[in-house]
Scaffold this motif. Sequence first.
Motif, mmCIF file in Angstrom:
data_model
loop_
_atom_site.group_PDB
_atom_site.id
_atom_site.type_symbol
_atom_site.label_atom_id
_atom_site.label_comp_id
_atom_site.label_asym_id
_atom_site.label_seq_id
_atom_site.Cartn_x
_atom_site.Cartn_y
_atom_site.Cartn_z
ATOM 1 N N ALA A 1 7.278 -2.585 1.621
ATOM 2 C CA ALA A 1 7.251 -1.347 2.398
ATOM 3 C C ALA A 1 8.038 -1.493 3.694
ATOM 4 C CB ALA A 1 5.805 -0.941 2.690
ATOM 5 N N ALA A 2 7.858 -2.594 4.389
ATOM 6 C CA ALA A 2 8.578 -2.824 5.646
ATOM 7 C C ALA A 2 10.074 -2.949 5.384
ATOM 8 C CB ALA A 2 8.045 -4.070 6.347
ATOM 9 N N ALA A 3 10.424 -3.694 4.348
ATOM 10 C CA ALA A 3 11.840 -3.839 3.995
ATOM 11 C C ALA A 3 12.428 -2.485 3.627
ATOM 12 C CB ALA A 3 12.003 -4.826 2.842
ATOM 13 N N GLY A 4 11.706 -1.709 2.817
ATOM 14 C CA GLY A 4 12.183 -0.387 2.415
ATOM 15 C C GLY A 4 12.384 0.536 3.600
ATOM 16 N N ALA A 5 11.496 0.454 4.572
ATOM 17 C CA ALA A 5 11.624 1.287 5.767
ATOM 18 C C ALA A 5 12.880 0.930 6.556
ATOM 19 C CB ALA A 5 10.385 1.134 6.651
#
Length: 139
Positions: A86-90
């Motif tokens: 999720a953090a990477a995708g953001a």
Amino acid sequence: MTDHAPNEARVIALRPGPAASGPPAPPATAPREPLWRHLVGDVLRKERQAQERTLKDVADAARISMPYLSEVERGRKEASSEVLAAAAGALGLGLGDLLARTHAELVRVTSRPSAVPSRSMRNGSVRNGAAHGGLCLAA
């Protein structure tokens, strides 16, 4: 029953003391391997700062709490793969991108010149691994 005073602890040496002849040898200090969570946090923080985004902006986009993302970036929390994705995708990265960058950082901070060539280098199967930061690229 005992030959020491009741409020004194008796110390039992687990290792022999220094030899009577000569000064004690200096302690051997091997460099510690970095923790994965510290490396992942550094990569996330550097990417966020490179994009000039706030912690709140990325946390909101990743749907995780801002304090938790802060803890992950500082290497204080061992985030799950879902949180990392999720953090990477953001940040516009895939989980593979995050892991590859983290691996590259691990190689960078732990690589030391070796006097003994690796098995693959001795066999001649890797011609120029140094050109790829020590990584072996295979199709």
